[in-house]
Scaffold this motif. Structure first.
Motif, PDB file in Angstrom:
ATOM      1  N   VAL A 105       0.845  -1.200   0.000  1.00  0.00           N
ATOM      2  CA  VAL A 105       0.000   0.000   0.000  1.00  0.00           C
ATOM      3  C   VAL A 105       0.879   1.249   0.000  1.00  0.00           C
ATOM      4  N   ASN A 106       1.888   1.266   0.846  1.00  0.00           N
ATOM      5  CA  ASN A 106       2.801   2.424   0.873  1.00  0.00           C
ATOM      6  C   ASN A 106       3.482   2.642  -0.475  1.00  0.00           C
ATOM      7  N   GLY A 107       3.882   1.565  -1.124  1.00  0.00           N
ATOM      8  CA  GLY A 107       4.538   1.677  -2.427  1.00  0.00           C
ATOM      9  C   GLY A 107       3.627   2.272  -3.485  1.00  0.00           C
ATOM     10  N   ILE A 164       0.906   4.177  -2.943  1.00  0.00           N
ATOM     11  CA  ILE A 164       0.600   5.564  -2.580  1.00  0.00           C
ATOM     12  C   ILE A 164       1.764   6.492  -2.917  1.00  0.00           C
ATOM     13  N   LYS A 165       2.981   5.994  -2.756  1.00  0.00           N
ATOM     14  CA  LYS A 165       4.158   6.807  -3.089  1.00  0.00           C
ATOM     15  C   LYS A 165       4.173   7.128  -4.582  1.00  0.00           C
ATOM     16  N   GLU A 166       3.853   6.151  -5.413  1.00  0.00           N
ATOM     17  CA  GLU A 166       3.862   6.346  -6.863  1.00  0.00           C
ATOM     18  C   GLU A 166       2.619   7.070  -7.373  1.00  0.00           C
ATOM     19  N   ASN A 167       1.488   6.841  -6.714  1.00  0.00           N
ATOM     20  CA  ASN A 167       0.232   7.440  -7.164  1.00  0.00           C
ATOM     21  C   ASN A 167      -0.598   7.843  -5.948  1.00  0.00           C
ATOM     22  N   PRO A 168      -0.395   9.050  -5.426  1.00  0.00           N
ATOM     23  CA  PRO A 168      -1.107   9.496  -4.226  1.00  0.00           C
ATOM     24  C   PRO A 168      -2.625   9.537  -4.380  1.00  0.00           C
TER      25      PRO A 168
END
Length: 137
Positions: free
Chosen positions: A44-46, A48-52
């Motif tokens: 999930v963090n990955g 969100i980092k690429e596509n907020p």
């Protein structure tokens, strides 16, 4: 030429907005292992980092129940940070699983939502066009 440039600019802008807004994934986790629970947090963090703007939901049920319980979760700080820091990220726990385990919503990490049935939640999201990822370790 000017009209063509405006048309292409609008078309490119529309495609970009659609592509970013249309990123919707539901994760399915039933594992009680800390490794699997850490994996879903990392995934999930990955994203969100690429596509907020991505819309992400984690459906928690079965043996993964401890993941969302205040007094048993090994990933509580990371889970809380995701919930409070990203309006498009949600963690939903199966009400049927909670009932079978005699748990109440007061025992959940703040921000975790209860749905009547996690499998129904997953199927509903898939019918709405959401992607599906089964988390396993």
């Amino acid at each position: 030429m000017k009209k063509l440039f405006i048309f292409l600019s609008l078309l490119l802008g529309s495609i970009t907005c659609f592509a970013q807004a249309d990123y919707k994934v539901i994760f399915d986790i039933t594992s009680k292992t800390p490794e699997a629970q850490q994996t879903v947090i990392r995934q999930v963090n990955g994203i969100i980092k690429e596509n907020p703007n991505a819309q992400l939901e984690v459906a928690v049920y079965g043996d993964a129940l401890d993941m969302v319980l205040k007094d048993k979760s090994t990933v509580a700080p990371a889970l809380s940070e995701l919930i409070s820091g990203h309006k498009n990220v949600s963690f939903k726990v199966c009400g049927a699983t909670m009932k079978r385990n005699n748990k109440t919503s007061a025992e959940l990490i703040p921000g975790v939502q209860v749905v009547p049935d996690a499998i129904y939640e997953i199927i509903t999201k898939q019918r709405e066009g959401w992607g599906y990822i089964k988390v396993a370790h």
